[in-house]
Design a protein around this motif. Structure first.
Motif, PDB file in Angstrom:
ATOM      1  N   UNK A  40       0.850  -1.211   0.000  1.00  0.00           N
ATOM      2  CA  UNK A  40       0.000   0.000   0.000  1.00  0.00           C
ATOM      3  C   UNK A  40       0.883   1.257   0.000  1.00  0.00           C
ATOM      4  N   UNK A  41       1.913   1.245   0.857  1.00  0.00           N
ATOM      5  CA  UNK A  41       2.817   2.403   0.933  1.00  0.00           C
ATOM      6  C   UNK A  41       3.570   2.578  -0.390  1.00  0.00           C
ATOM      7  N   UNK A  42       4.028   1.469  -0.960  1.00  0.00           N
ATOM      8  CA  UNK A  42       4.756   1.531  -2.223  1.00  0.00           C
ATOM      9  C   UNK A  42       3.872   2.157  -3.309  1.00  0.00           C
ATOM     10  N   UNK A  43       2.601   1.740  -3.333  1.00  0.00           N
ATOM     11  CA  UNK A  43       1.663   2.296  -4.310  1.00  0.00           C
ATOM     12  C   UNK A  43       1.504   3.797  -4.134  1.00  0.00           C
ATOM     13  N   UNK A  44       1.442   4.239  -2.878  1.00  0.00           N
ATOM     14  CA  UNK A  44       1.328   5.673  -2.601  1.00  0.00           C
ATOM     15  C   UNK A  44       2.538   6.431  -3.112  1.00  0.00           C
ATOM     16  N   UNK A  45       3.706   5.864  -2.893  1.00  0.00           N
ATOM     17  CA  UNK A  45       4.927   6.539  -3.340  1.00  0.00           C
ATOM     18  C   UNK A  45       5.035   6.566  -4.869  1.00  0.00           C
ATOM     19  N   UNK A  46       4.536   5.527  -5.525  1.00  0.00           N
ATOM     20  CA  UNK A  46       4.572   5.523  -6.997  1.00  0.00           C
ATOM     21  C   UNK A  46       3.690   6.663  -7.521  1.00  0.00           C
ATOM     22  N   UNK A  47       2.484   6.780  -6.972  1.00  0.00           N
ATOM     23  CA  UNK A  47       1.597   7.876  -7.395  1.00  0.00           C
ATOM     24  C   UNK A  47       2.247   9.221  -7.097  1.00  0.00           C
ATOM     25  N   UNK A  48       2.842   9.338  -5.899  1.00  0.00           N
ATOM     26  CA  UNK A  48       3.507  10.580  -5.538  1.00  0.00           C
ATOM     27  C   UNK A  48       4.589  10.931  -6.566  1.00  0.00           C
ATOM     28  N   UNK A  49       5.403   9.943  -6.930  1.00  0.00           N
ATOM     29  CA  UNK A  49       6.509  10.200  -7.854  1.00  0.00           C
ATOM     30  C   UNK A  49       5.982  10.659  -9.211  1.00  0.00           C
ATOM     31  N   UNK A  59      -4.532  10.639 -12.526  1.00  0.00           N
ATOM     32  CA  UNK A  59      -5.017   9.347 -13.025  1.00  0.00           C
ATOM     33  C   UNK A  59      -3.854   8.500 -13.569  1.00  0.00           C
ATOM     34  N   UNK A  60      -2.857   9.175 -14.142  1.00  0.00           N
ATOM     35  CA  UNK A  60      -1.668   8.459 -14.638  1.00  0.00           C
ATOM     36  C   UNK A  60      -0.921   7.837 -13.452  1.00  0.00           C
ATOM     37  N   UNK A  61      -0.808   8.608 -12.374  1.00  0.00           N
ATOM     38  CA  UNK A  61      -0.154   8.100 -11.168  1.00  0.00           C
ATOM     39  C   UNK A  61      -0.873   6.891 -10.615  1.00  0.00           C
ATOM     40  N   UNK A  62      -2.204   6.976 -10.619  1.00  0.00           N
ATOM     41  CA  UNK A  62      -3.013   5.876 -10.086  1.00  0.00           C
ATOM     42  C   UNK A  62      -2.817   4.607 -10.929  1.00  0.00           C
ATOM     43  N   UNK A  63      -2.835   4.789 -12.248  1.00  0.00           N
ATOM     44  CA  UNK A  63      -2.637   3.636 -13.139  1.00  0.00           C
ATOM     45  C   UNK A  63      -1.221   3.066 -12.947  1.00  0.00           C
TER      46      UNK A  63
END
Lengths: 289, 395
Positions: A40-49, A59-63
Motif C-alpha cells: 500500500x505504501x509503495x503504491x502511494x509513493x509511486x503515485x507521488x513520484x 489518473x496516470x499516477x493511479x494507473x
C-alpha cells in the motif's frame, strides 16, 4: 451524528479496499501477507513520484501504482511464494516469508523514496458544508466514491469474468479446481497480482488525502488483519463488512470517547477479543476454513 | 617464467596496497563520534536528519583536511546506530558505542530512549546529546546528557506570550500523539499556558501515532473554538494532515507547535492551508543564515538529494562536540575534562550571521549548563517557506 456517520463511511470505504486485497490472497493461497501494508505504501509513493515529481495527471499516477504493484505481486508470487509453498507444508514458512518481504520493502522504500512524509496536491478543492452539521471536503467524497466504485468493480470482476470464476473456484476448493482444469499456478499469480494491485490503488488514492510515509505499512497491515478477522478471513463480503465496521467503530469511538484520551483502539481490541471468543471465524467466515 | 612474473607482480601489488593503506592511515587519525537514534519507521525523519547533518559536516571538515586538536589532525568518522525508537535498541546502541571506545554520541531522539541509555553512558564515560526533554536527564546528579535543542517548556511560553500580545490569543487547545514525548510536551505546554493566564479549552484529546485520518480526532477539539491550536510534539509526518483536517473542518484560528518542521513536507501535505503555521526552527531563514549555513545546506542537498529543514537545528551537536574538544584536547578520552570545559566554553557560531556564539546554557532550567545554545527561532510558514516570526535565546 451526521458527521460521525460520514467519517465512518469514508474510513470504511478505504479500509474495505485495503482488506479486499489481503483477503483475496489469503483465500487463494492461504497466505497471510504481512507485506500488504508495505505494498500500500509503495503504491502511494509511486503515485507521488508520477504526480509530484514528474508532473503528470493524478489518473496516470493511479494507473502507474496499479501496474507497478500488480507486476510486483506477480513476481513475488512466482519467485518467492510459489517455491516456498511447493517445498514446505508448514504455514509458518509463508508467514515468515511475508514478514521478510515486509522488512525488505521497508528498506527499499527508504532507499528509493526517502524518509519524509510525502503528499500530492488536492485533486479537488472545496469543502461540502451542510449547515455545520456535516463537513466533508470534496476530495474525500471523490476518493470515497472511487473506492466504492473499485469495490463494486472488483465484485463484478470476481462474479462474472472467467478469471474471477476460476479464482473463486480455487478459493473454494483448490484440489477440485485443479481437477476441473483450472491452472492453479496461473490463477494464484493473477490473484496475488490483483491483491497487490488493490493495495497499490488504495495507496495511490489516499496519497492525495493522508499523504504517505515509510512507517505507514505496518499499521495498515494491522488494520487490514483486524478487518478480515471481523468479517471472516478469505471471504470477500466479509472483508467489505469488516472494513465498514472498523471505519464506523473508529469514527464513533474517536468522537464519543475523546474525553477519555486515546482509548478508541483499546475499546476496539477488547470488543474484537470478546467477539472472536464467541465467533472465531468472523461474521461471514466458515468455522471449517 | 610466467609464474615468476605473476608472483612478482602480485607481491609488488600487495606491497603497494599495504603501503598506500598505511600511508592513508598515517595521514590523519580518526575521531569517532557516535549517533544513536531512529532512522527507520514512522519517525525516521527525526534521526535521519541528525545522521545526515553529522555526515555532511564530517565530510566537509575531512575535505578541508580534518580537524586539528592538540597538535594532531583528525578525520571525523560518524558511527551510526538505528535504535528504531526502541529503548532496548537504544541501550544496545550505546553499548556498541562504548565497545568502540566512543566517548561522544548524538541522540537518542525520544524521551524513553534517552532515559534508557543514561546508565550505560554514565558507566562508560560517554557524553550524549539527546533530543528529548525530561529535566531529570540534565539536572544533577545526572551530568552526561546535554540537550541538543530548545525544549518545549522553554519555547512554548515564549510563543504563547508572543501570540497573546500580538494576535490577541485568549483560548488555547492542545492535541498530542499518544506517546511519551508528545504527551509530556502537551502537559508542560498546557501548564505554561495556564500560568500565562490563557484559558485551556481542550487538552485531553490524543491520537495514535499511526493515524492517517485526523478529521474525527480533531472534531471535538475544533468544537471548543480555540484561538490557538497547539500540536504538541507533532512529528513532521503528522503536522500537514492535522493542519489540513483542522482547516477543512472550518477552523480559522492560529496553529502552532514547538517542534521543528520541514517546509517541503508542509507544502506537499497541506499546501496553502499551512500558511500561518508557527513552528520552531534553527538558523535557516535568509536573514539569519550565514554563508557557512548556506554551504552546509548545499552540501547536504548534493550528498542526499534533498535538504531537511530539521537539520537547521541538528547541525549543531557535532559542532559543539568538536569545538569543545578543540578547546580542551584532554577531553578527547576524558569526559570529565569535557564537563569542566563546558562552563566557560565559547566559540563563534559559524551557522549564524553576526557575532552569535556557541556556548552551553540551561542553568535556569536545569541548574547546570547541560544544553547547547541553539537560537530559538520561531518561524511562520508561508507559501512553501519559513519566515522568521521572532528570535529568542534560552537563558
Amino acid at each position: 451524528m451526521e458527521q460521525i456517520l460520514a467519517n465512518g463511511l469514508y474510513l470504511g470505504a478505504q479500509y474495505a479496499l485495503i482488506a479486499l486485497g489481503l483477503t483475496l490472497i489469503f483465500s487463494l493461497m492461504n497466505v497471510l501477507n504481512f507485506a500488504h501494508g508495505q505494498m500500500y505504501v509503495f503504491g502511494g509513493f509511486v503515485t507521488y513520484t508520477v504526480v509530484a515529481q514528474f508532473g503528470l495527471p493524478f489518473i496516470v499516477g493511479l494507473i502507474a501504482s496499479a501496474v507497478v504493484l500488480a507486476v510486483m505481486g506477480a513476481l513475488i508470487e512466482k519467485f518467492l511464494f510459489r517455491p516456498v509453498i511447493r517445498k514446505s507444508k508448514r504455514d509458518e514458512s509463508t508467514m515468515l516469508l511475508a514478514a521478510g518481504i515486509a522488512f525488505f520493502l521497508d528498506a527499499v522504500i527508504l532507499l528509493l523514496f526517502g524518509e519524509k512524509q510525502r503528499g500530492v496536491p488536492k485533486i479537488v478543492n472545496g469543502v461540502f458544508n451542510w449547515d455545520m452539521r456535516l463537513i466533508m471536503p470534496y476530495d474525500r467524497i471523490l476518493i470515497a466514491a472511487l473506492a466504492v466504485a473499485l469495490i463494486v468493480g472488483f465484485i463484478l470482476f470476481m462474479q462474472y469474468s472467467r478469471t474471477g470464476r476460476a479464482m473463486r473456484a480455487l478459493a473454494q476448493d483448490r484440489m477440485a479446481a485443479q481437477l476441473m482444469g483450472v491452472d492453479v499456478d496461473r490463477y494464484s499469480m493473477i490473484g496475488f497480482a490483483l491483491g497487490a494491485m488493490l493495495a497499490g490503488l488504495v495507496g495511490g488514492l489516499l496519497v492525495t488525502i493522508t499523504g504517505i510515509n515509510l512507517g505507514m505499512g505496518g499499521p495498515a497491515s494491522v488494520k487490514a488483519f483486524l478487518m478480515i478477522m471481523i468479517g471472516g478471513a478469505g471471504v470477500i463480503s466479509g472483508a467489505i463488512a469488516g472494513g465498514f465496521i472498523l471505519g464506523m467503530m473508529e469514527s464513533i469511538g474517536l468522537t464519543v470517547l475523546a474525553a477519555y484520551g486515546d482509548v478508541t483502539y483499546l475499546a476496539i481490541f477488547v470488543t474484537l477479543m470478546v467477539f472472536l471468543s464467541v465467533r472465531p471465524q468472523g461474521l461471514m467466515g466458515k468455522p471449517w476454513g | 617464467m610466467k609464474r615468476r612474473v605473476f608472483l612478482g607482480t602480485s607481491g609488488l601489488s600487495l606491497a603497494l596496497v599495504l603501503s598506500v593503506g598505511s600511508v592513508a592511515w598515517a595521514e590523519n587519525a580518526k575521531l569517532k563520534i557516535g549517533f544513536v537514534g531512529v532512522t527507520s519507521g514512522p519517525a525516521a525523519a527525526w534521526g535521519i536528519s541528525n545522521q545526515r547533518s553529522m555526515e555532511t559536516r564530517a565530510a566537509w571538515l575531512n575535505e578541508l583536511g580534518g580537524v586539528e586538536i592538540g597538535g594532531t589532525t583528525y578525520d571525523i568518522e560518524i558511527v551510526p546506530f538505528d535504535d528504531q525508537k526502541d529503548p532496548k535498541r537504544a541501550i544496545a546502541g550505546m553499548e556498541k558505542m562504548a565497545q568502540d571506545g566512543i566517548h561522544y554520541v548524538v541522540g537518542p531522539n525520544v524521551d524513553d530512549g534517552a532515559a534508557a541509555v543514561r546508565p550505560v553512558a554514565e558507566q562508560n564515560g560517554i557524553m550524549y546529546f539527546p533530543y528529548a526533554f525530561p529535566k531529570e536527564l540534565y539536572t544533577a546528579p545526572a551530568s552526561n546528557a546535554i540537550l541538543g535543542m530548545v525544549a518545549n517548556y522553554q519555547s512554548g511560553p515564549a510563543i504563547y506570550k508572543y501570540l497573546m500580545e500580538n494576535k490577541g490569543v485568549k483560548k488555547v487547545a492542545f492535541i498530542a500523539g499518544n506517546e511519551s514525548d508528545p504527551l509530556s510536551q502537551r502537559d508542560s505546554g498546557a501548564a505554561a499556558a495556564r500560568d500565562l493566564g490563557l484559558e485551556v479549552v481542550s487538552d485531553t484529546v490524543t491520537y495514535q501515532m499511526d493515524t492517517t485520518d485526523f478529521t474525527p480526532v480533531l472534531l471535538p477539539v475544533i468544537q471548543t473554538a480555540p484561538d490557538l491550536l497547539v500540536l504538541s510534539g507533532v512529528s513532521p509526518a503528522n503536522a500537514p494532515q492535522l493542519i489540513r483536517s483542522a482547516r477543512e473542518l472550518g477552523y480559522t484560528g492560529l496553529i502552532s507547535t514547538e517542534t521543528a518542521q520541514d517546509a517541503a513536507v508542509l507544502a506537499e501535505g497541506a499546501g496553502e492551508l499551512a500558511n500561518g503555521f508557527i513552528s520552531v526552527g534553527g538558523a535557516s531563514t535568509p536573514e539569519l543564515a550565514s554563508d557557512t549555513m548556506r554551504e552546509f545546506v548545499d552540501r547536504y542537498t548534493k550528498m542526499f538529494g534533498e535538504y531537511n529543514d530539521e537539520s537547521n537545528t541538528k547541525v549543531y551537536a557535532l559542532e559543539y562536540i568538536i569545538e569543545t574538544i578543540k578547546a580542551n584536547p584532554a577531553a578527547m578520552d576524558d569526559v570529565e575534562e569535557f564537563k569542566k570545559t563546558m562552563d566557560t566554553f565559547s566559540a563563534p557560531n559559524p551557522f549564524m550571521v553576526g557575532d552569535a556564539k556557541l556556548t552551553y546554557v540551561g542553568t535556569s532550567s536545569f541548574g547546570q549548563k547541560r544544553q547547547v545554545s541553539v537560537p530559538l527561532v520561531v518561524n511562520e510558514y508561508k507559501d512553501g517557506k519559513f519566515e522568521t516570526l521572532f528570535v529568542a535565546q534560552v537563558d
